[in-house]
Design a protein around this motif. Sequence first.
Motif, PDB file in Angstrom:
ATOM      1  N   ALA A  53       0.870  -1.178   0.000  1.00 14.33           N
ATOM      2  CA  ALA A  53       0.000   0.000   0.000  1.00 14.33           C
ATOM      3  C   ALA A  53       0.911   1.233   0.000  1.00 14.33           C
ATOM      4  CB  ALA A  53      -0.901   0.004   1.234  1.00 14.33           C
ATOM      5  N   HIS A  54       0.537   2.248  -0.784  1.00 13.89           N
ATOM      6  CA  HIS A  54       1.422   3.418  -0.906  1.00 13.89           C
ATOM      7  C   HIS A  54       0.643   4.633  -1.401  1.00 13.89           C
ATOM      8  CE1 HIS A  54       1.509   2.949  -5.324  1.00 13.89           C
ATOM      9  NE2 HIS A  54       1.457   1.655  -5.040  1.00 13.89           N
ATOM     10  N   PRO A  55       1.206   5.839  -1.236  1.00  9.68           N
ATOM     11  CA  PRO A  55       0.576   7.043  -1.768  1.00  9.68           C
ATOM     12  C   PRO A  55       0.643   7.055  -3.301  1.00  9.68           C
ATOM     13  CG  PRO A  55       2.177   7.593  -0.057  1.00  9.68           C
ATOM     14  CD  PRO A  55       2.372   6.146  -0.402  1.00  9.68           C
ATOM     15  N   GLU A  56      -0.242   7.807  -3.917  1.00  9.78           N
ATOM     16  CA  GLU A  56      -0.200   7.979  -5.373  1.00  9.78           C
ATOM     17  C   GLU A  56       1.144   8.524  -5.812  1.00  9.78           C
ATOM     18  OE1 GLU A  56      -3.404   9.602  -7.888  1.00  9.78           O
ATOM     19  OE2 GLU A  56      -4.580   9.533  -6.025  1.00  9.78           O
ATOM     20  N   THR A  76      -3.052  -4.109   6.179  1.00 14.60           N
ATOM     21  CA  THR A  76      -4.007  -3.096   5.725  1.00 14.60           C
ATOM     22  C   THR A  76      -5.226  -3.031   6.631  1.00 14.60           C
ATOM     23  OG1 THR A  76      -3.223  -3.338   3.461  1.00 14.60           O
ATOM     24  CG2 THR A  76      -5.366  -2.300   3.756  1.00 14.60           C
ATOM     25  N   THR A  85      -3.840   4.404   7.475  1.00 14.69           N
ATOM     26  CA  THR A  85      -3.877   4.515   6.015  1.00 14.69           C
ATOM     27  C   THR A  85      -4.104   5.962   5.601  1.00 14.69           C
ATOM     28  OG1 THR A  85      -4.652   2.252   5.828  1.00 14.69           O
ATOM     29  CG2 THR A  85      -5.021   3.672   3.933  1.00 14.69           C
ATOM     30  N   ALA A  86      -5.016   6.636   6.251  1.00 16.55           N
ATOM     31  CA  ALA A  86      -5.277   8.043   5.939  1.00 16.55           C
ATOM     32  C   ALA A  86      -4.097   8.921   6.345  1.00 16.55           C
ATOM     33  CB  ALA A  86      -6.549   8.514   6.639  1.00 16.55           C
ATOM     34  N   ASP A  88      -0.950   8.078   6.560  1.00 11.81           N
ATOM     35  CA  ASP A  88       0.193   7.810   5.687  1.00 11.81           C
ATOM     36  C   ASP A  88      -0.060   8.193   4.242  1.00 11.81           C
ATOM     37  OD1 ASP A  88       1.681   6.769   7.808  1.00 11.81           O
ATOM     38  OD2 ASP A  88       0.917   4.744   7.491  1.00 11.81           O
ATOM     39  N   GLY A  89      -1.293   8.546   3.922  1.00  7.72           N
ATOM     40  CA  GLY A  89      -1.619   8.934   2.547  1.00  7.72           C
ATOM     41  C   GLY A  89      -1.699   7.759   1.594  1.00  7.72           C
ATOM     42  N   TYR A  90      -1.913   6.535   2.123  1.00  5.74           N
ATOM     43  CA  TYR A  90      -2.010   5.375   1.248  1.00  5.74           C
ATOM     44  C   TYR A  90      -3.279   5.485   0.409  1.00  5.74           C
ATOM     45  CZ  TYR A  90       1.555   3.153   4.177  1.00  5.74           C
ATOM     46  OH  TYR A  90       2.699   2.853   4.867  1.00  5.74           O
ATOM     47  N   ALA A  91      -3.109   5.461  -0.898  1.00  6.06           N
ATOM     48  CA  ALA A  91      -4.246   5.550  -1.811  1.00  6.06           C
ATOM     49  C   ALA A  91      -4.313   4.365  -2.764  1.00  6.06           C
ATOM     50  CB  ALA A  91      -4.151   6.841  -2.623  1.00  6.06           C
ATOM     51  N   LEU A  92      -3.201   3.639  -2.898  1.00  5.03           N
ATOM     52  CA  LEU A  92      -3.118   2.560  -3.867  1.00  5.03           C
ATOM     53  C   LEU A  92      -2.549   1.295  -3.232  1.00  5.03           C
ATOM     54  CD1 LEU A  92      -1.515   4.592  -6.789  1.00  5.03           C
ATOM     55  CD2 LEU A  92      -3.928   3.983  -6.545  1.00  5.03           C
TER      56      LEU A  92
END
Length: 155
Positions: A53-56, A76, A85-86, A88-92
């Motif tokens: 899981a990672h930011p865009e 996750t 998740t929010a 850390d900015g995980y979007a993908l």
Amino acid sequence: RISQNYSEVKKGPFPAEHMKIPDECFLPPLVCEVAKDPPPPHTVVQTLDHYVAHPEGKYNISNQNTADILGDTVFTCADVRNNGTALDGYALLSHYRIALDTRFGEYALCNGYPGVCTQSRDNFHVGREASYGGKDLRGQCSDNSQDIGTWFSLP
């Protein structure tokens, strides 16, 4: 207050023999060689599925943690419940197939973009552990595929 005294100090270039990397640094970690339950199928190089899981826009997985599908599900789910998740900015969620040396080293905690790996003395081998380190030897040498999944660190 700490004080130190030095004797026979010589000015000049550092001797090359003191800069040589010891041969032991290039050997595989010994911990799994003595474990009674090494991960199957017992081959040195394997192509494994990794998820992260990672930011865009952040697709570089060097100095990052990845996981098998079960390990990433465990991570996750806990991360979403704790609002990580929010934060850390995980979007993908990305899937990689990676050929790697399975003589696994100690798992390291890798965070940030660019990533930084900490809490490991081994920054050469791919690190491995059961999710949250929840097994003997933190799951470094065991088959974790049927219960809690596996996490990897990619120094």
